[in-house]
Design a protein around this motif. Structure first.
Motif, short mmCIF file in Angstrom:
data_model
loop_
_atom_site.label_atom_id
_atom_site.label_comp_id
_atom_site.label_asym_id
_atom_site.label_seq_id
_atom_site.Cartn_x
_atom_site.Cartn_y
_atom_site.Cartn_z
N ALA A 93 0.82 -1.21 0.00
CA ALA A 93 0.00 0.00 0.00
C ALA A 93 0.85 1.26 0.00
N HIS A 94 2.09 1.12 0.48
CA HIS A 94 2.99 2.28 0.54
C HIS A 94 4.13 2.17 -0.47
N HIS A 95 3.99 1.22 -1.40
CA HIS A 95 4.91 1.11 -2.54
C HIS A 95 6.34 0.73 -2.14
N VAL A 96 6.49 -0.03 -1.09
CA VAL A 96 7.83 -0.34 -0.59
C VAL A 96 8.16 -1.83 -0.73
N ALA A 97 9.40 -2.10 -1.13
CA ALA A 97 9.90 -3.48 -1.19
C ALA A 97 11.24 -3.53 -0.47
N GLN A 98 11.56 -4.70 0.08
CA GLN A 98 12.86 -4.94 0.68
C GLN A 98 13.65 -5.84 -0.27
N VAL A 99 14.89 -5.46 -0.53
CA VAL A 99 15.75 -6.23 -1.42
C VAL A 99 16.91 -6.81 -0.63
N ARG A 100 17.19 -8.07 -0.91
CA ARG A 100 18.34 -8.75 -0.31
C ARG A 100 19.15 -9.36 -1.44
N ALA A 101 20.45 -9.11 -1.46
CA ALA A 101 21.30 -9.61 -2.54
C ALA A 101 22.57 -10.22 -1.97
N GLU A 102 22.95 -11.36 -2.51
CA GLU A 102 24.15 -12.07 -2.05
C GLU A 102 25.20 -12.08 -3.16
N PHE A 103 26.40 -11.65 -2.81
CA PHE A 103 27.52 -11.62 -3.75
C PHE A 103 28.69 -12.41 -3.16
N GLU A 104 29.36 -13.17 -3.98
CA GLU A 104 30.56 -13.91 -3.56
C GLU A 104 31.79 -13.06 -3.87
N LYS A 147 30.86 -14.81 1.27
CA LYS A 147 29.59 -14.22 0.90
C LYS A 147 29.39 -12.87 1.57
N VAL A 148 28.94 -11.91 0.77
CA VAL A 148 28.54 -10.61 1.30
C VAL A 148 27.06 -10.41 0.98
N THR A 149 26.30 -10.08 2.00
CA THR A 149 24.86 -9.88 1.82
C THR A 149 24.51 -8.43 2.07
N VAL A 150 23.84 -7.83 1.09
CA VAL A 150 23.39 -6.45 1.25
C VAL A 150 21.87 -6.42 1.30
N GLN A 151 21.35 -5.44 2.00
CA GLN A 151 19.91 -5.24 2.09
C GLN A 151 19.61 -3.76 1.95
N TYR A 152 18.48 -3.47 1.34
CA TYR A 152 18.06 -2.08 1.21
C TYR A 152 16.58 -2.05 0.86
N SER A 153 15.98 -0.88 1.03
CA SER A 153 14.58 -0.68 0.68
C SER A 153 14.49 0.05 -0.65
N VAL A 154 13.42 -0.25 -1.40
CA VAL A 154 13.17 0.43 -2.66
C VAL A 154 11.76 0.99 -2.64
N TYR A 155 11.65 2.29 -2.95
CA TYR A 155 10.34 2.92 -3.07
C TYR A 155 9.92 2.80 -4.54
#
Length: 588
Positions: A33-44, A104-112
């Motif tokens: 409803a507020h147009h928000v997603a959480q992204v999680r990405a894994e990089f070696e 492994k490096v894991t990043v997280q962030y929000s996307v509007y």
């Protein structure tokens, strides 16, 4: 036997996405409803050194910097042990990490995600449209690695993409980031129809309600996709996805590797002209699957996702696509000759009323697409790669048809681009000129310099006559001021003023707020109000400019009403009939 082993090995890889992908993404729709997603990405990472992650600044199919990173917040990173990794933002679209060890490096962030009209990202309670360019970061070192993207979505949602499915219905896999970025995902509450043609599978995914007929769309798209062999020998895809958004306030479409997204106002499917416009758009995007995706200007290979990709050949990418779109509809029986001619008349009328055609070439327009102002400036001092590119393509078609004795056409030139560059993708102006020269047996460098590198120079009547046609202007005339305005209750906001028109000569410009004509408040559409007068009449226009009330006399002119008609000559020659047949594939 060897082929079967390889085939089954690929199937196993695709169905075990998490075991073969080197970069794994997860997109969770947490607050629709507020147009928000959480992204999680894994990089070696193979060693303890700086890792720079980037989000594209633009998306393919729109030659404009969009600065997509503006929707990213709450960035964080941890290593395989869960310890925080030091990072800093080093550029508007770049994040540089300093991992202390390999692994492994894991990043997280929000996307509007509330940019539906840009066809980049949009999330609400009913769906999510995901162009990965606007969601998922990449590193140059791992851009060629296999990827997977897992969606966590509300129950009852269905997910579709041109990418292959992974371990479940909400996971997709791709061989590299470029394929991921060019394969949008539509997930949510939608209608899904399928069909097959010429050994290929097609999906039609419709989000939104409207006055469309899904079954009719399915039937007509099935006819359309069977016409591409009139241009190309072979296909660049095995499966293709039509994504349709029937919504409010968003229009347009974007081509992708083996899919497209088409956006239309929800109630613009019912009328014949509206539905035909939808089919024309679908055809345009389908043509792009060859012209732009299978082969494109060398300056766009590989895509530089952070910077403009300048090219003088975008008129081929867009204008030639526009040139072919209705030809396919005509061949499919989805458009009549009369409807094709009517569209042609509108294009010619637009060409005549674009003073910028005397100023800018299609080559210059292509290069400047990244910074084009459009609107009033674009009309008066420049040209559009779509409309002007259409005319340039038509002129080249006439050239090839005539000089080859109708043994070749512009369609064959594009087929040759596909055959020669369908794997390497990149072609240059020299390649196009060389193919045209081969097809005609004459050096086309002089023609290219005259019609591509300089503003188009030709006679409309002669071009039409080559194909046994003529442009009939309406005898009835209408008042002409040169003003294009946005009309609202009580005023008209000037959006364009055609150069050398009566309004131009009177000194009107964009953003003038017209409030009265001859001292009487403007309560109707400006164009309708001016119909009360005749050519040569002087009318006093009152308007606000930068908040200051001003008055100016406008001397009205007139012009033929509407775009007129393109119709066959009364007695076309055998040569003209043959040219028409070779041009469109239908009799004059």
């Amino acid at each position: 036997m060897r082929f079967l082993k390889v085939f089954f090995a690929l199937i196993i890889m695709i169905n075990s996405a998490s075991s073969w992908a080197q970069v794994n993404y997860q997109i969770s729709i947490t607050e629709p409803a507020h147009h928000v997603a959480q992204v999680r990405a894994e990089f070696e990472v193979t060693e303890a050194k700086a890792l720079t992650l980037m989000l594209p600044a633009w998306r393919s199919g729109k030659y404009q910097i969009l600065d997509l990173a503006k929707g990213v917040t709450a960035f964080s990173a941890v290593d395989a042990q869960g310890k925080a990794v030091q990072w800093q933002k080093t550029e508007k679209s770049s994040w540089t990490l300093e991992p202390a060890a390999s692994g492994k490096v894991t990043v997280q962030y929000s996307v509007y995600a509330n940019e539906l009209g840009e066809r980049t990202r949009h999330i609400d309670e009913t769906h999510a449209y995901i162009n990965s360019s606007a969601f998922l970061m990449f590193s140059n070192e791992q851009k060629s690695e296999a990827v997977s993207v897992q969606l966590n979505v509300p129950q009852g949602w269905r997910s579709f993409s041109g990418m292959a499915k992974g371990d479940n219905e909400h996971q997709f896999v791709a061989p590299n980031y470029d394929v991921l970025a060019d394969s949008p995902i539509e997930t949510g509450i939608n209608q899904h129809l399928t069909f097959s043609a010429d050994g290929r599978d097609y999906d039609l995914v419709i989000w939104g309600e409207g006055n469309y007929n899904a079954a009719q769309m399915q039937k007509d798209l099935a006819k359309l996709v069977q016409q591409t062999d009139a241009i190309w020998q072979g296909y660049p895809y095995q499966r293709y996805v039509f994504i349709v958004h029937a919504t409010d306030g968003a229009r347009g479409a974007t081509e992708h590797l083996n899919s497209t997204v088409i956006q239309r106002d929800r109630f613009t499917f019912g009328k014949r002209e509206d539905y035909l416009a939808f089919l024309s758009t679908a055809s345009h995007e389908l043509v792009h699957t060859w012209n732009v995706k299978a082969y494109r200007p060398a300056e766009l290979v590989p895509y530089d996702y952070l910077n403009p990709n300048y090219s003088k050949l975008l008129w081929i990418s867009e204008g030639s696509t526009s040139y072919f779109q209705n030809q396919l509809l005509l061949r499919a029986g989805l458009m009549t000759k009369e409807e094709f001619y009517a569209d042609l008349a509108k294009r010619l009328d637009k060409f005549v009323h674009t003073p910028g055609r005397l100023v800018q070439s299609v080559s210059e327009s292509s290069f400047d697409s990244w910074i084009s102002l459009g609107g009033d400036h674009g009309t008066n001092f420049g040209v559009n790669i779509y409309s002007e590119g259409y005319i340039a393509s038509w002129l080249m078609d006439e050239l090839i048809l005539k000089q080859s004795g109708r043994k070749a056409s512009y369609r064959e030139l594009h087929n040759q681009l596909y055959q020669r560059f369908g794997k390497t993708t990149a072609f240059t102006a020299k390649d196009v000129i060389a193919i045209a020269s081969e097809l005609t047996g004459e050096d086309q460098n002089p023609w290219w310099q005259q019609q591509v590198e300089k503003p188009l120079n030709f006679e409309i009547d002669k071009l039409l006559a080559s194909f046994g046609l003529q442009w009939q202007q309406n005898k009835e005339r209408e008042i002409f001021s040169g003003v294009t305005a946005e009309n609202k209750a009580g005023f008209a906001l000037v959006k364009k003023v055609e150069r050398d028109s009566p309004a131009w000569k009177a000194g009107f410009t964009t953003e003038d707020l017209i409030v009265s004509v001859n001292g009487l408040q403007l309560k109707a559409d400006l164009a309708e109000r001016l119909k009360d007068f005749k050519a040569g009449n002087k009318v006093q226009i009152s308007y606000f400019r930068q908040g200051r009330l001003q008055h100016q006399v406008l001397v009205l002119a007139d012009q033929p009403k509407g775009a007129g008609k393109v119709v066959p000559l009364s007695k076309p020659s055998r040569q003209q009939k043959a040219m028409h047949q070779a041009w469109l594939g239908v009799e004059l």
